[in-house]
Design an enzyme around this catalytic site. Structure first.
Site, PDB file in Angstrom:
ATOM      1  CB  ALA A 193      -0.936  -0.012   1.208  1.00 43.26           C
ATOM      2  CG  HIS A 456     -13.997  34.180  -2.081  1.00 42.41           C
ATOM      3  ND1 HIS A 456     -13.936  32.993  -1.384  1.00 42.41           N
ATOM      4  CD2 HIS A 456     -15.255  34.665  -1.900  1.00 42.41           C
ATOM      5  CE1 HIS A 456     -15.109  32.786  -0.777  1.00 42.41           C
ATOM      6  NE2 HIS A 456     -15.920  33.782  -1.090  1.00 42.41           N
TER       7      HIS A 456
HETATM    8  P1  NAD Z   1       6.841   1.916  -1.890  1.00 43.94           P
HETATM    9  O1  NAD Z   1       8.108   1.618  -1.213  1.00 43.94           O
HETATM   10  O2  NAD Z   1       6.239   3.271  -1.818  1.00 43.94           O
HETATM   11  O3  NAD Z   1       5.706   0.879  -1.365  1.00 43.94           O
HETATM   12  C1  NAD Z   1       5.859  -0.526  -1.380  1.00 43.94           C
HETATM   13  C2  NAD Z   1       5.160  -1.111  -0.175  1.00 43.94           C
HETATM   14  O4  NAD Z   1       5.141  -2.528  -0.305  1.00 43.94           O
HETATM   15  C3  NAD Z   1       5.868  -0.802   1.128  1.00 43.94           C
HETATM   16  O5  NAD Z   1       4.985  -0.104   1.977  1.00 43.94           O
HETATM   17  C4  NAD Z   1       6.243  -2.174   1.676  1.00 43.94           C
HETATM   18  O6  NAD Z   1       6.095  -2.255   3.084  1.00 43.94           O
HETATM   19  C5  NAD Z   1       5.230  -3.106   0.993  1.00 43.94           C
HETATM   20  N1  NAD Z   1       5.680  -4.512   0.878  1.00 43.94           N
HETATM   21  C6  NAD Z   1       6.878  -4.966   0.432  1.00 43.94           C
HETATM   22  N2  NAD Z   1       6.922  -6.328   0.468  1.00 43.94           N
HETATM   23  C7  NAD Z   1       5.708  -6.745   0.935  1.00 43.94           C
HETATM   24  C8  NAD Z   1       5.122  -8.033   1.210  1.00 43.94           C
HETATM   25  N3  NAD Z   1       5.787  -9.211   1.009  1.00 43.94           N
HETATM   26  N4  NAD Z   1       3.847  -8.080   1.694  1.00 43.94           N
HETATM   27  C9  NAD Z   1       3.158  -6.939   1.895  1.00 43.94           C
HETATM   28  N5  NAD Z   1       3.673  -5.706   1.666  1.00 43.94           N
HETATM   29  C10 NAD Z   1       4.930  -5.594   1.184  1.00 43.94           C
HETATM   30  O7  NAD Z   1       7.077   1.474  -3.398  1.00 43.94           O
HETATM   31  P2  NAD Z   1       6.181   1.678  -4.690  1.00 43.94           P
HETATM   32  O8  NAD Z   1       4.783   2.040  -4.351  1.00 43.94           O
HETATM   33  O9  NAD Z   1       6.401   0.427  -5.484  1.00 43.94           O
HETATM   34  O10 NAD Z   1       6.867   2.906  -5.416  1.00 43.94           O
HETATM   35  C11 NAD Z   1       8.250   2.842  -5.785  1.00 43.94           C
HETATM   36  C12 NAD Z   1       8.866   4.214  -5.926  1.00 43.94           C
HETATM   37  O11 NAD Z   1       8.329   4.891  -7.040  1.00 43.94           O
HETATM   38  C13 NAD Z   1       8.627   5.081  -4.710  1.00 43.94           C
HETATM   39  O12 NAD Z   1       9.820   5.748  -4.395  1.00 43.94           O
HETATM   40  C14 NAD Z   1       7.585   6.056  -5.175  1.00 43.94           C
HETATM   41  O13 NAD Z   1       7.683   7.311  -4.520  1.00 43.94           O
HETATM   42  C15 NAD Z   1       7.886   6.180  -6.666  1.00 43.94           C
HETATM   43  N6  NAD Z   1       6.670   6.536  -7.392  1.00 43.94           N
HETATM   44  C16 NAD Z   1       6.173   7.796  -7.252  1.00 43.94           C
HETATM   45  C17 NAD Z   1       4.992   8.133  -7.890  1.00 43.94           C
HETATM   46  C18 NAD Z   1       4.462   9.520  -7.728  1.00 43.94           C
HETATM   47  O14 NAD Z   1       5.234  10.445  -7.554  1.00 43.94           O
HETATM   48  N7  NAD Z   1       3.150   9.723  -7.758  1.00 43.94           N
HETATM   49  C19 NAD Z   1       4.291   7.203  -8.632  1.00 43.94           C
HETATM   50  C20 NAD Z   1       4.822   5.926  -8.744  1.00 43.94           C
HETATM   51  C21 NAD Z   1       6.007   5.604  -8.111  1.00 43.94           C
END
Ligand code: NAD
Length: 484
Positions: A193, A456
């Site tokens: 999440a 506004h």
């Molecule tokens: P993230 O690290 O934000 O989230 C991945 C989540 O997966 C973590 O909370 C982790 O605890 C969970 N997780 C890992 N293994 C697990 C398991 N076996 N079971 C359950 N949960 C598990 O990574 P992301 O969402 O893949 O994003 C990657 C990167 O890309 C981030 O740095 C993000 O900021 C960037 N990104 C940014 C944007 C944006 O700016 N809107 C969009 C996409 C990606």
């Protein structure tokens, strides 16, 4: 054997936002530039723009816009006195619209490259040493070597594989496939999440999927301010997303038509059966095979390219930018700024990046955006702070739009009044945050924001109101209704 050598001032490896912007800036500064990129779209053609454009942010936002319209027509227009019947969805057309957007934007980069006479090379690149790059055509024909005084590594990142959930892109899918599905899964499980998991959850739930997010951490969304994360949790669950926190996926098993997911939480092992399972468990830098061993490019223990504060690697004249380094979060706009920063350094201009004032956005409905520090981080270091909040439900414009969820939170230094952080959840948070970024870049105080005239009615007034609330004042709330 390598057959020829061509000389450039700069070679950029990777044409994602960091790489293509950097190549363009180099060319604008009069440097003879080449950009090597290996992306192949579904037609096996080159498509500039990297993951961000081809299989990430742009696809995600394009689909979220379609999903919002579908959801609006099905759920939210009756109160306007508008009644729509027989609403149907054509997923194939929705995907075509998204693909057309990608094609148009990618072609724009091609045009800008051509305009600036940047050599565009569709191939696999490997750094051989501080001056040479081996390029191997994607048909695996003989490699050649190109040479430059400076090399910018901008190869981006890719999803982290989970051994307990191997991707088959049929039942267990990665985030790229999750943005190209040809039907709406009835029940969709998402591992993680984080930003990607939540963005995908918002798209598919609005298109009709039942969503279950499995998140290993006990705390929900740890990066934004925790007040915003709590509000996000409340709103998302109210919108129907099911979130199981402290739930670590340990195994998966594919059946005939479904996939069974086994996860562990405080209460033990549980099973969940879903139609598709998205793995969104983080991303890793694309440093495997980026450099030949004899190049001696130094990586850190997590595989990121080791750089100093100027994005310089340990090899003279070789820079690394964007998702390849741990100099800040994996964000397209961070990579873009680094691309410009490095190009200018090469041309003898030094204009460093302020990593402390870097906005973050989560493109969900409602959006989340923040800049600067959180209340929790500031309290942890004993900073003397004051906090102002304003609920969007009290902003006239949000109310008129029928979108009053969310809040704006401003954190300022209690003694100097300098703004230290701004955190928003609500409609157009991604746009509102720009005002906060600018204010902080100019070292504004909350009083500056409070005394700045806002049109506004607009949603941006919520920022002014949050700043005013630090002085126990309000422009538009009834007396006695100041947010606490
Ligand atoms: P993230 O690290 O934000 O989230 C991945 C989540 O997966 C973590 O909370 C982790 O605890 C969970 N997780 C890992 N293994 C697990 C398991 N076996 N079971 C359950 N949960 C598990 O990574 P992301 O969402 O893949 O994003 C990657 C990167 O890309 C981030 O740095 C993000 O900021 C960037 N990104 C940014 C944007 C944006 O700016 N809107 C969009 C996409 C990606």
């Amino acid at each position: 054997m390598p057959k020829q050598q061509i000389h450039y001032d700069v070679i950029v490896i990777g044409a994602g936002p960091a790489g293509y912007v950097s190549a363009i800036r180099c060319a604008q500064l009069g440097l003879k530039t080449a950009c090597v990129d290996n992306w192949r779209n579904s037609k096996l053609q080159s498509s500039l723009g990297g993951t961000y454009l081809n299989a990430g942010c742009v696809s995600s936002i394009a689909l979220l816009e379609s999903a919002k319209i579908y959801h609006l027509l099905n759920h939210e227009i009756d109160s306007h006195g508008i009644h729509a019947e027989n609403i149907s969805m054509d997923i194939a057309q929705m995907m075509q619209r998204k693909d057309k957007i990608i094609e148009t934007l990618s072609n724009k980069i091609v045009d800008i490259f051509a305009h600036h006479k940047i050599s565009r090379i569709h191939a696999q690149a490997k750094l051989l040493n501080a001056r040479q790059v081996e390029i191997t055509p994607l048909d695996h024909s003989a490699p050649s070597i190109i040479q430059a005084k400076n090399i910018i590594l901008a190869a981006g990142s890719s999803p982290i594989d989970l051994s307990c959930a191997p991707i088959d892109n049929e039942f267990i899918i990665d985030s790229t496939t999750a943005l190209s599905l040809n039907s709406v899964p009835k029940k969709l499980g998402i591992i993680g999440a984080g930003v990607i998991g939540l963005e995908l959850a918002n798209i598919w739930s609005r298109l009709g999927s039942e969503i279950i997010l499995l998140e290993a951490q006990e705390n929900f969304l740890t990066l934004p301010d925790q007040q915003i994360s709590r509000e996000a949790y409340r709103i998302y669950t109210q919108h129907g997303l099911e979130m199981r926190l402290g739930a670590r996926v340990v195994s998966t098993k594919k059946g005939h038509k479904k996939v069974t997911v086994e996860y562990q939480d405080n209460e033990g092992l549980h099973c969940l059966r879903v139609d598709k399972l998205i793995v969104a468990s983080g991303r890793k830098p694309n440093t495997e095979n980026l450099a030949a061993e004899e190049a001696n490019l130094m990586l850190d223990e997590n595989g990121f390219v080791h750089v100093d504060e100027n994005c310089r690697t340990t090899l003279p004249g070789v820079y690394a930018i964007g998702d390849l380094t741990s100099l800040g979060p994996m964000l397209a706009h961070k990579g873009i700024e680094e691309g410009v920063f490095v190009a200018e350094q090469i041309a003898g201009i030094y204009a460093p990046i302020n990593y402390d004032i870097l906005p973050s956005v989560i493109y969900t409905e409602p959006e989340i955006a923040w800049v600067g520090q959180t209340e929790q981080a500031l309290r942890a270091i004993g900073e003397n702070i004051k906090i102002g909040t304003f609920p969007l439900s009290a902003a006239t414009r949000s109310h008129v739009m029928g979108n009053p969820e969310g809040l704006v939170k401003i954190i300022a230094h209690a003694d100097t009044d300098t703004i230290l952080g701004v955190h928003i959840i609500g409609a157009q948070a991604s746009e509102l945050i720009a005002e906060a970024v600018l204010a902080m870049e100019f070292s504004a105080c909350s009083e500056d924001l409070a005394r700045t005239i806002h049109a506004h009615p607009t949603i941006s007034e919520a920022l002014q109101e949050a700043a005013l609330s630090l002085e126990k004042r309000t422009l538009h709330l009834p007396v006695g209704k100041l947010p606490s």
